[in-house]
Write a protein that holds these residues in place. Structure first.
Motif, PDB file in Angstrom:
ATOM      1  N   ASN A  15       0.831  -1.210   0.000  1.00 31.11           N
ATOM      2  CA  ASN A  15       0.000   0.000   0.000  1.00 31.11           C
ATOM      3  C   ASN A  15       0.859   1.251   0.000  1.00 31.11           C
ATOM      4  N   VAL A  16       0.521   2.179  -0.888  1.00 31.51           N
ATOM      5  CA  VAL A  16       1.265   3.428  -1.038  1.00 31.51           C
ATOM      6  C   VAL A  16       0.259   4.566  -1.141  1.00 31.51           C
ATOM      7  N   ASP A  17       0.541   5.659  -0.469  1.00 31.37           N
ATOM      8  CA  ASP A  17      -0.284   6.863  -0.592  1.00 31.37           C
ATOM      9  C   ASP A  17       0.484   7.903  -1.393  1.00 31.37           C
ATOM     10  N   LEU A  18      -0.195   8.593  -2.291  1.00 31.51           N
ATOM     11  CA  LEU A  18       0.381   9.755  -2.961  1.00 31.51           C
ATOM     12  C   LEU A  18      -0.006  10.980  -2.143  1.00 31.51           C
ATOM     13  N   LEU A  19       0.994  11.744  -1.722  1.00 32.02           N
ATOM     14  CA  LEU A  19       0.723  12.940  -0.936  1.00 32.02           C
ATOM     15  C   LEU A  19       0.971  14.180  -1.777  1.00 32.02           C
ATOM     16  N   HIS A  20       0.041  15.098  -1.740  1.00 31.52           N
ATOM     17  CA  HIS A  20       0.272  16.382  -2.390  1.00 31.52           C
ATOM     18  C   HIS A  20       1.318  17.124  -1.574  1.00 31.52           C
ATOM     19  N   GLU A  21       2.138  17.903  -2.257  1.00 31.11           N
ATOM     20  CA  GLU A  21       3.222  18.588  -1.556  1.00 31.11           C
ATOM     21  C   GLU A  21       2.717  19.528  -0.462  1.00 31.11           C
ATOM     22  N   ARG A  22       1.474  19.953  -0.536  1.00 32.32           N
ATOM     23  CA  ARG A  22       0.923  20.787   0.538  1.00 32.32           C
ATOM     24  C   ARG A  22       0.874  20.032   1.861  1.00 32.32           C
ATOM     25  N   LEU A  23       0.883  18.682   1.807  1.00 31.95           N
ATOM     26  CA  LEU A  23       0.860  17.872   3.025  1.00 31.95           C
ATOM     27  C   LEU A  23       2.256  17.591   3.561  1.00 31.95           C
ATOM     28  N   ALA A  24       3.272  18.123   2.906  1.00 31.59           N
ATOM     29  CA  ALA A  24       4.647  17.923   3.378  1.00 31.59           C
ATOM     30  C   ALA A  24       4.932  18.912   4.507  1.00 31.59           C
ATOM     31  N   THR A  25       4.241  18.678   5.607  1.00 35.43           N
ATOM     32  CA  THR A  25       4.414  19.458   6.831  1.00 35.43           C
ATOM     33  C   THR A  25       4.685  18.454   7.945  1.00 35.43           C
ATOM     34  N   GLU A  26       5.097  18.942   9.096  1.00 34.78           N
ATOM     35  CA  GLU A  26       5.342  18.024  10.217  1.00 34.78           C
ATOM     36  C   GLU A  26       4.091  17.212  10.534  1.00 34.78           C
ATOM     37  N   GLU A  27       2.937  17.863  10.551  1.00 35.38           N
ATOM     38  CA  GLU A  27       1.691  17.172  10.872  1.00 35.38           C
ATOM     39  C   GLU A  27       1.289  16.214   9.754  1.00 35.38           C
ATOM     40  N   GLY A  28       1.452  16.639   8.511  1.00 37.09           N
ATOM     41  CA  GLY A  28       1.059  15.816   7.371  1.00 37.09           C
ATOM     42  C   GLY A  28       1.895  14.559   7.220  1.00 37.09           C
ATOM     43  N   LEU A  29       3.172  14.634   7.598  1.00 35.35           N
ATOM     44  CA  LEU A  29       4.075  13.486   7.453  1.00 35.35           C
ATOM     45  C   LEU A  29       4.072  12.578   8.676  1.00 35.35           C
ATOM     46  N   ALA A  30       3.548  13.055   9.788  1.00 31.74           N
ATOM     47  CA  ALA A  30       3.615  12.315  11.058  1.00 31.74           C
ATOM     48  C   ALA A  30       3.092  10.882  10.990  1.00 31.74           C
ATOM     49  N   PRO A  31       2.004  10.576  10.249  1.00 27.41           N
ATOM     50  CA  PRO A  31       1.503   9.200  10.260  1.00 27.41           C
ATOM     51  C   PRO A  31       2.359   8.201   9.474  1.00 27.41           C
ATOM     52  N   TYR A  32       3.355   8.673   8.753  1.00 29.39           N
ATOM     53  CA  TYR A  32       4.100   7.811   7.845  1.00 29.39           C
ATOM     54  C   TYR A  32       5.446   7.392   8.418  1.00 29.39           C
ATOM     55  N   ALA A  40      11.336  14.238  -8.365  1.00 31.39           N
ATOM     56  CA  ALA A  40      10.876  15.567  -7.960  1.00 31.39           C
ATOM     57  C   ALA A  40      12.066  16.516  -7.953  1.00 31.39           C
ATOM     58  N   GLY A  41      12.013  17.527  -8.770  1.00 32.02           N
ATOM     59  CA  GLY A  41      13.095  18.491  -8.814  1.00 32.02           C
ATOM     60  C   GLY A  41      12.778  19.757  -8.041  1.00 32.02           C
ATOM     61  N   MET A  42      11.517  19.911  -7.630  1.00 30.60           N
ATOM     62  CA  MET A  42      11.106  21.117  -6.914  1.00 30.60           C
ATOM     63  C   MET A  42       9.977  20.780  -5.954  1.00 30.60           C
ATOM     64  N   HIS A  43       9.938  21.485  -4.836  1.00 32.79           N
ATOM     65  CA  HIS A  43       8.810  21.377  -3.918  1.00 32.79           C
ATOM     66  C   HIS A  43       8.674  22.683  -3.141  1.00 32.79           C
ATOM     67  N   LEU A  44       7.623  22.773  -2.358  1.00 30.07           N
ATOM     68  CA  LEU A  44       7.369  23.992  -1.601  1.00 30.07           C
ATOM     69  C   LEU A  44       8.505  24.273  -0.618  1.00 30.07           C
ATOM     70  N   LYS A  45       8.751  25.533  -0.360  1.00 26.36           N
ATOM     71  CA  LYS A  45       9.864  25.945   0.494  1.00 26.36           C
ATOM     72  C   LYS A  45       9.817  25.295   1.876  1.00 26.36           C
ATOM     73  N   ARG A  46       8.634  25.161   2.453  1.00 20.67           N
ATOM     74  CA  ARG A  46       8.527  24.596   3.800  1.00 20.67           C
ATOM     75  C   ARG A  46       8.711  23.087   3.821  1.00 20.67           C
ATOM     76  N   ALA A  47       8.672  22.420   2.662  1.00 17.49           N
ATOM     77  CA  ALA A  47       8.766  20.963   2.629  1.00 17.49           C
ATOM     78  C   ALA A  47      10.152  20.472   3.028  1.00 17.49           C
ATOM     79  N   GLY A  48      11.211  21.152   2.618  1.00 16.56           N
ATOM     80  CA  GLY A  48      12.576  20.725   2.960  1.00 16.56           C
ATOM     81  C   GLY A  48      12.776  20.603   4.467  1.00 16.56           C
ATOM     82  N   PRO A  49      12.527  21.666   5.230  1.00 18.06           N
ATOM     83  CA  PRO A  49      12.661  21.561   6.683  1.00 18.06           C
ATOM     84  C   PRO A  49      11.726  20.516   7.304  1.00 18.06           C
TER      85      PRO A  49
END
Length: 173
Positions: A15-32, A40-49
């Motif tokens: 099982n794999v989930d596709l996550l929109h980059e808007r979910l690349a936050t501490e809260e959005g990534l926590a369940p994984y 991916a060559g680019m993503h939102l600025k807050r996604a890196g941290p």
């Protein structure tokens, strides 16, 4: 392609989930337990941290390039040695750099693993398909993430769905 990346991950991990980059936050990534950034060559600025904190807190980050820029065109400033330096062979020309970071781990493939997987599928190269899936599955297993259901035949997709008192294994050919 995104589809090849998805098929590689699904074939390796189930099982794999596709996550929109808007979910690349501490809260959005926590369940994984594992997050993969492939092709991916680019993503939102807050996604890196958020990805760095995800790894620090115990997650596994799989990537096929470190030279990612944010939505303002600025290269992501990964912490020093975030992806490690020593390469180990994966299959043919593809190698991987692994590193423990905080409580988690990173794995950086030396080449576009999704594109290599797509070429292997198109050529009918079952050995390459199996070895590329194994590299992803083994990285997850080393990190303690176990696959609950999968098929050894590359043309069969298997998924597991669970709810209270019910487990359903689905196989599609």
């Amino acid at each position: 392609s995104l589809l090849a990346a998805f098929e590689l991950l699904q074939g390796a991990l189930g099982n794999v989930d596709l996550l929109h980059e808007r979910l690349a936050t501490e809260e959005g990534l926590a369940p994984y337990g594992v997050v993969a950034i492939l092709e991916a060559g680019m993503h939102l600025k807050r996604a890196g941290p958020a990805l760095v904190r995800f790894v620090e807190r115990g997650g596994l980050l799989l990537a096929d390039r470190a030279d990612i820029t944010d939505d303002e065109g600025v290269p992501v400033a990964w912490p020093e040695g975030f992806f490690g330096t020593a390469e180990t062979p994966v299959f043919e020309a593809i190698a991987a750099r692994r590193r423990r970071f905080g409580s988690g781990r990173t794995l950086l493939f030396s080449a576009d693993v999704a594109r290599a997987y797509q070429r292997a599928v198109e050529r009918g190269d079952r050995l390459a398909v199996r070895e590329l899936r194994r590299a992803v599955r083994d990285a997850a297993a080393e990190h303690g993430v176990r696959v609950w259901a999968r098929s050894s035949a590359p043309e069969v997709e298997v998924g597991l769905r669970a709810c209270d008192h019910t487990w359903l294994v689905v196989a599609v050919t």
